[in-house]
Design a protein around this motif. Structure first.
Motif, PDB file in Angstrom:
ATOM      1  N   LEU A 348       0.895  -1.286   0.187  1.00 23.31           N
ATOM      2  CA  LEU A 348       0.050  -0.099   0.056  1.00 23.31           C
ATOM      3  C   LEU A 348       0.878   1.181  -0.101  1.00 23.31           C
ATOM      4  O   LEU A 348       1.794   1.258   0.888  1.00 23.31           O
ATOM      5  N   ALA A 349       0.680   2.332  -0.864  1.00 15.08           N
ATOM      6  CA  ALA A 349       1.448   3.238  -1.098  1.00 15.08           C
ATOM      7  C   ALA A 349       1.158   4.464  -0.139  1.00 15.08           C
ATOM      8  O   ALA A 349       2.147   5.416  -0.120  1.00 15.08           O
ATOM      9  N   ARG A 433     -15.720   1.914  -2.986  1.00 18.71           N
ATOM     10  CA  ARG A 433     -15.169   3.367  -3.495  1.00 18.71           C
ATOM     11  C   ARG A 433     -14.619   4.179  -2.511  1.00 18.71           C
ATOM     12  O   ARG A 433     -14.638   5.334  -2.237  1.00 18.71           O
ATOM     13  N   THR A 434     -13.829   3.410  -1.487  1.00 21.07           N
ATOM     14  CA  THR A 434     -13.071   4.032  -0.528  1.00 21.07           C
ATOM     15  C   THR A 434     -11.517   3.311  -0.326  1.00 21.07           C
ATOM     16  O   THR A 434     -11.460   2.171  -0.612  1.00 21.07           O
ATOM     17  N   VAL A 435     -10.593   4.248  -0.222  1.00 22.76           N
ATOM     18  CA  VAL A 435      -9.351   3.909   0.012  1.00 22.76           C
ATOM     19  C   VAL A 435      -8.528   4.543   1.101  1.00 22.76           C
ATOM     20  O   VAL A 435      -9.058   5.548   2.008  1.00 22.76           O
ATOM     21  N   VAL A 436      -7.343   3.971   1.493  1.00 27.03           N
ATOM     22  CA  VAL A 436      -6.399   4.397   2.547  1.00 27.03           C
ATOM     23  C   VAL A 436      -5.676   5.444   2.090  1.00 27.03           C
ATOM     24  O   VAL A 436      -4.751   5.237   1.269  1.00 27.03           O
ATOM     25  N   ASP A 437      -5.752   6.821   2.624  1.00 28.42           N
ATOM     26  CA  ASP A 437      -5.093   7.923   2.204  1.00 28.42           C
ATOM     27  C   ASP A 437      -3.635   7.993   3.048  1.00 28.42           C
ATOM     28  O   ASP A 437      -2.630   8.277   2.698  1.00 28.42           O
ATOM     29  N   ALA A 438      -3.767   7.435   4.306  1.00 30.60           N
ATOM     30  CA  ALA A 438      -2.628   7.600   5.201  1.00 30.60           C
ATOM     31  C   ALA A 438      -2.980   6.693   6.363  1.00 30.60           C
ATOM     32  O   ALA A 438      -3.894   6.349   6.737  1.00 30.60           O
ATOM     33  N   ALA A 439      -1.762   5.931   6.943  1.00 30.08           N
ATOM     34  CA  ALA A 439      -1.709   5.421   8.293  1.00 30.08           C
ATOM     35  C   ALA A 439      -1.071   6.247   9.279  1.00 30.08           C
ATOM     36  O   ALA A 439       0.072   6.910   8.829  1.00 30.08           O
ATOM     37  N   GLN A 447      -4.310   5.175  14.001  1.00 32.29           N
ATOM     38  CA  GLN A 447      -5.451   5.687  13.068  1.00 32.29           C
ATOM     39  C   GLN A 447      -5.102   5.611  11.566  1.00 32.29           C
ATOM     40  O   GLN A 447      -4.079   5.449  11.095  1.00 32.29           O
ATOM     41  N   LEU A 448      -6.469   5.811  10.556  1.00 30.88           N
ATOM     42  CA  LEU A 448      -6.232   5.515   9.263  1.00 30.88           C
ATOM     43  C   LEU A 448      -6.915   6.962   8.850  1.00 30.88           C
ATOM     44  O   LEU A 448      -8.102   7.167   9.138  1.00 30.88           O
ATOM     45  N   THR A 449      -6.532   7.557   7.571  1.00 31.89           N
ATOM     46  CA  THR A 449      -7.137   8.537   6.850  1.00 31.89           C
ATOM     47  C   THR A 449      -7.871   7.762   5.774  1.00 31.89           C
ATOM     48  O   THR A 449      -7.265   7.048   4.888  1.00 31.89           O
ATOM     49  N   LEU A 450      -9.202   7.668   5.698  1.00 30.81           N
ATOM     50  CA  LEU A 450      -9.965   7.091   4.677  1.00 30.81           C
ATOM     51  C   LEU A 450     -10.482   8.252   3.582  1.00 30.81           C
ATOM     52  O   LEU A 450     -10.781   9.205   3.975  1.00 30.81           O
TER      53      LEU A 450
END
Length: 558
Positions: A348-349, A433-439, A447-450
């Motif tokens: 995951l980038a 239609r949801t992705v992870v932007d940051a961990a 936490q995760l930014t979705l």
């Protein structure tokens, strides 16, 4: 009276769904054998299997298993078949009613049943104890190999500690885990003369301490084969997933001197699957670990060598020999090679994921972490079968499981049976239609930014566990310049090498390449690493068997 076992508190396990019968069996067992054996009872096949797995991880021995035939969800024969994978040396007894004697007789062939007892067994002095005395004597005289468990001391949120635990578990090496902060962990560190700055500490079954061992050192010290016994073979299989194991089983069973080389642990991605339900012959499903263990034992039974923690770095042609080179500079040669290297999960980038890998962010199922997810919120990234299987497995204990899917729905990439199961699971939520932007996290995932792909809206959520399944890339970079691959790195073979009806320019034989043969004669590919392969366990096993058939054809004409 039963003799004392030569190891401390060996287990006799009994399982019956009737609490009264369960207590009665355990009572009679303790009265006769309690001084020498630990009596463990369970009231369902599933709970008994959980107990057996825990005993296995601790390195405890199980001498006899008694199971009632008539149990809901999982009857006694089905349970004993599963238990056979965990403790193949344990003696197996089925408790039956008179009407079930035919089933008990059939079980002798299905699970290699040692005995069946009719209920009631009163008086136990006449009907129970003589049978168990004989079985315990037979067990003590068998090669049950009592081996102390390997011990691992480390930090809970340590990437390398997680890797070591996963390596041992996937290679079926019993171990016990100790936190470096717990009293027993501190005692083990002190006994090993370690200050806790370098972790994990692994203490082998022989009591040898290893600080921060790499995989090859760990494999060699815990009894896994890492060095070939010969310099030349008929067949070298590279990769220990379903395709590689299938190749090893069929190659060795058909008389080829076969060695399988695996860089981590046999089973590949399938070996990490919690449940495979669409594999032929297993209507109730089978875990990847069970399927892998059976296949590995089957390959070894036919004489295949299995090398673990060996990194292959090169493939060369030396006359009629095909030379496979390892990262340590050594090599092994053979008449033929099957490339079954499989694929690895893409990384995951998103920012923060690299730093938190193994510390809350995991690629693949990471089954050793599943127990720690009990009662917690878990996120799974991906929409294919591997993600769905992991979701169903983790949902058994997690408070909630959220599937994050980039696409419009699961239908495009997940089997229908899994979609149905996910829809029926009350604690699984699917967010399309949801992705992870940051961990985010300090030392561990917090936490995760979705992000919603359509609206662009972002959301910050609390998260301690994220398992990632976002497609796979072939493990073929080391073949660059030797074997032809497509633009994504998948290996070309057979008809894909001759799109215009002509073989590659480097092809020197009069015949065209066989169906699974690469541009190097005698080098074949099977499974997920092949271009346009089906990416299913059954097809990978089938290709492994087909590749061996083509190896025979190649050898006959060489």
């Amino acid at each position: 009276m039963a003799q004392a076992a030569d190891t401390a508190r060996t287990v006799i396990l009994t399982v019956d769904d009737d609490p009264g019968v369960s207590r009665a069996v355990a009572r009679d067992l303790r009265r006769r054998y309690g001084a020498s054996y630990r009596i463990v009872r369970a009231e369902s096949g599933e709970s008994a299997l959980e107990a057996l797995r825990e005993l296995k991880l601790r390195g405890d021995l199980v001498a006899v298993i008694l199971a009632d035939y008539r149990m809901p969800q999982m009857n006694g024969i089905e349970f004993l078949e599963e238990a056979l994978d965990v403790y193949p040396g344990a003696r197996r007894v089925l408790l039956t009613a008179y009407a079930d004697t035919n089933a008990a007789i059939d079980a002798i062939n299905v699970v290699d049943l040692d005995h069946y007892l009719l209920k009631p067994w009163d008086p136990p002095e006449e009907k129970l104890y003589p049978v168990l005395d004989d079985l315990l004597d037979a067990w003590r005289n068998s090669d049950y190999r009592p081996v102390p468990a390997t011990k691992v001391v480390g930090h809970r949120w340590s990437a390398r500690s997680s890797e070591v635990r996963e390596f041992l578990a996937r290679n079926q090496v019993p171990y016990r885990w100790y936190s470096a902060d717990d009293p027993e962990g501190r005692r083990l560190l002190a006994a090993a003369g370690a200050d806790g700055q370098r972790l994990p500490l692994v203490i082998t079954q022989e009591g040898e301490p290893l600080l921060e061992p790499d995989s090859p050192e760990l494999a060699a010290r815990v009894g896994l084969a890492t060095t070939p016994t010969a310099e030349f073979y008929d067949l070298v299989v590279i990769g220990g997933g379903p395709a590689g194991l299938g190749s090893a089983v069929y190659g060795a069973s058909e008389g080829l001197r076969t060695v399988l080389v695996e860089r981590s642990a046999t089973g590949g991605q399938a070996g990490q699957s919690s449940r495979i339900e669409n594999y032929l012959g297993f209507p109730d499903g089978v875990s990847g670990a069970q399927l892998t263990d059976r296949a590995r034992r089957q390959a070894a039974k036919f004489g295949a060598e299995i090398l673990t923690a060996r990194e292959v770095t090169g493939l060369e042609v030396n006359g009629s020999a095909r030379v496979v080179r390892f990262s340590d500079g050594s090599a092994v040669a053979a008449h033929s090679v099957i490339l079954a290297t499989g694929v690895s999960y893409r990384q995951l980038a998103a920012p923060g994921c690299d730093d938190l890998t193994g510390c809350g962010v995991f690629y693949g199922s990471a089954l050793t972490e599943a127990a720690a997810c009990q009662g917690q919120d878990v996120y799974i990234v991906g929409g294919a079968n591997s993600a769905g299987q992991a979701a169903m497995h983790l949902a058994k204990g997690a408070k909630s499981v959220t599937l994050l899917v980039r696409g419009e729905s699961l239908a495009a990439s997940m089997s229908y049976y899994l979609i149905q199961q996910i829809e029926e699971a009350p604690n699984i939520t699917v967010r399309t239609r949801t992705v992870v932007d940051a961990a985010h996290g300090s030392g561990r995932l917090e936490q995760l930014t979705l992000r919603d792909v359509d609206s662009g809206a972002s959301e910050l959520v609390d998260a301690q566990w994220m398992f990632v399944f976002i497609g796979a890339a072939p493990l073929t970079d080391w073949l660059d310049g030797a074997v032809l691959r497509d633009e994504r790195g998948f290996i070309l073979a057979g008809p894909d090498l001759t799109p215009d009806g002509r073989p590659p320019a480097s092809w020197e034989l009069d015949r065209p390449p066989y169906h699974l043969e690469t541009n190097i004669p005698g080098v074949f590919v099977a499974g997920d690493a092949r271009a346009e392969s089906a990416k299913r366990v059954a097809s990978a096993v089938g290709e492994g068997a087909m590749a061996v058939m083509l190896v025979h054809r190649y050898l006959e004409q060489s």
